[in-house]
Design an enzyme around this catalytic site. Structure first.
Site, short mmCIF file in Angstrom:
data_model
loop_
_atom_site.label_atom_id
_atom_site.label_comp_id
_atom_site.label_asym_id
_atom_site.label_seq_id
_atom_site.Cartn_x
_atom_site.Cartn_y
_atom_site.Cartn_z
N GLU A 170 -0.15 -1.77 5.62
CA GLU A 170 0.90 -1.41 6.57
C GLU A 170 0.80 0.04 7.01
O GLU A 170 1.19 0.40 8.12
CB GLU A 170 2.28 -1.67 5.95
CG GLU A 170 3.46 -1.54 6.91
CD GLU A 170 4.08 -0.14 6.94
OE1 GLU A 170 4.97 0.08 7.77
OE2 GLU A 170 3.67 0.74 6.15
N ASP A 230 0.82 -1.21 0.00
CA ASP A 230 0.00 0.00 0.00
C ASP A 230 0.85 1.26 0.00
O ASP A 230 2.01 1.26 0.43
CB ASP A 230 -0.99 0.01 1.17
CG ASP A 230 -0.34 -0.22 2.53
OD1 ASP A 230 0.69 -0.91 2.58
OD2 ASP A 230 -0.87 0.29 3.53
#
EC number: 3.5.99.8
Length: 425
Positions: free
Chosen positions: A158, A88
């Site tokens: 994350e 991400d």
């Protein structure tokens, strides 16, 4: 340690993969993958691993938000090592409430220019991911002798997105469905190297965090022609005006907090920072009646030894000192950790770093130890983990990596695996 012939062969193989490293980093970095929408990036990594013989699996809660886990199998009897990076990225094009330049290409694209690969998504964190993907490919193609497995782990969620208020469910989950989920569902190893930007300085301690929602109450609300004046800000019926005074007091507290809670650890120095990340008060299209309540959302970092309730009570004391009616409510707590039993990985990395970079490693900067990185879930679950990679972090404003540095990182990763995975667990 692997034989010198193996090492030389892998290093030569990596030298021949420079263009492949650039291509992988640029392709992966060009995939839009803001937290909540990592699926396309996960598909790319899955297909890359499958194409290169790493037998990937999708391990996740959602079909379109998953972790990718592949393996380079050893012959048995050696320690296993995970490489981890996240899929991400920080920015969506519609993220205009946080960024004045949300559409700038630096946040959404990746490109190679004069020995540099540009793009926030490359720096955080698809560039380091490309480095260990290429390192694993070189180990495989060179036929390096490995006793232990190398576990390749590309994770979703994350970055610090957390559910709060009406923002619940699929799009707002992060660490709960990322590395920790992958580890809990089979992506285990004896050690883990979380590949992120650290300027080639290994760190094996990371901060935790507590998120607080602080709501100030005031009132009664009045139509603008009836606003009372003069009135002291802390006595204003407008919750926004009262909140302004609280923000000022909390900023003063935050400066004092980070000084009091800074801690030195073997794996680095944690300087726990505080930020007010959002504010909600009133209705933009109904401003003729000021609000009776206003909320701020605080991101408070914690050294691994700090109880979040102690911090909550400190914030409540700031509120109480001002005489405000308010509610202080935690909506997220994640503990930080210092790795235990990290020495075999640390030593293997040190040897590889000296061979490739040409000097001993240095102690990491405090930001690299004072944020959230996925060393925390590994260390929480008893897998000694450190973070190490080339270049400076995107959070500090860095927008590119040198290709030469990325190739060095790939070599360090490969050499570390050849050493550690041939040691007895």
């Amino acid at each position: 340690m692997a034989g010198s012939n193996d090492v030389a062969k892998v290093m030569k193989t990596l030298d021949g993969m420079r263009e492949g490293l650039i291509q992988t980093a640029v392709e992966l970095g060009s995939i839009e993958a803001p937290t909540g929408r990592e699926g396309a990036a996960g598909d790319y990594v899955y297909e890359w691993m499958a194409r290169n013989g790493f037998g990937p699996e999708r391990v996740g809660v959602f079909d379109d938000r998953f972790n990718v886990v592949g393996r380079l199998r050893g012959t048995g009897g050696g320690a296993s090592l995970s490489f981890n990076s996240h899929l991400d990225t920080i920015m969506a094009r519609e993220d205009t409430a946080r960024f004045a330049d949300a559409n700038d290409r630096i946040y959404h694209e990746a490109w190679h220019e004069e020995g540099r690969i540009y793009g926030y998504s490359v720096v955080n964190c698809k560039g380091p991911m490309a480095c260990w993907l290429i390192a694993a490919k070189a180990l495989k193609e060179a036929g390096a002798a490995l006793k232990g497995d190398v576990v390749l782990t590309a994770v979703c969620g994350e970055i610090d997105c957390e559910p709060v208020d009406e923002f619940q469910g699929h799009d707002y989950l992060a660490e709960d469905i990322g590395a920790r989920y992958a580890i809990s569902h089979g992506a285990i190893s004896d050690y883990a190297l979380v590949a992120e930007a650290t300027n080639f300085k290994p760190a094996w301690v990371e901060a935790g965090k507590v998120f607080l929602k602080v709501t100030v109450f005031a009132g009664p609300s009045r139509y603008t022609p009836y606003v009372p004046r003069p009135v002291a800000a802390l006595d204003s019926p407008n919750a926004i005006v009262r909140m302004a005074k609280l923000v000022e007091a909390l900023e003063e507290w935050a400066d004092n907090y980070e000084k009091r809670y800074t801690r030195e650890y073997g794996g680095g120095t944690v300087v726990p920072k505080v930020a007010i990340g959002a504010i909600r008060g009133g209705v933009p299209y109904k401003i003729y009646r000021f609000p009776e309540l206003c909320s701020i959302y605080m991101d408070i970092r914690l050294n691994p030894d700090t109880n979040p309730l102690v911090v909550q009570r400190e914030v409540e004391a700031v509120v109480s000192k001002l005489g405000l009616k308010a509610e202080v409510k935690p909506f997220l707590f994640r503990r930080g950790y210092e790795a235990q039993g990290i020495e075999p990985l640390q030593n293997a990395l040190e040897v590889a770093h000296r061979e490739v970079v040409g000097r001993p490693t240095e102690r990491p900067g405090s930001p690299e130890c004072s944020m959230w990185r996925d060393t925390n879930p590994y260390n929480e679950l008893g897998i000694p983990s450190l973070t190490y990679g080339c270049g400076g972090g995107a959070g500090g404003g860095n927008t590119y990596f040198l290709v030469d540095d990325m190739l060095k990182a790939a070599k360090v990763y490969a050499m570390t695996a050849m050493d550690l995975c041939n040691r007895t667990p």
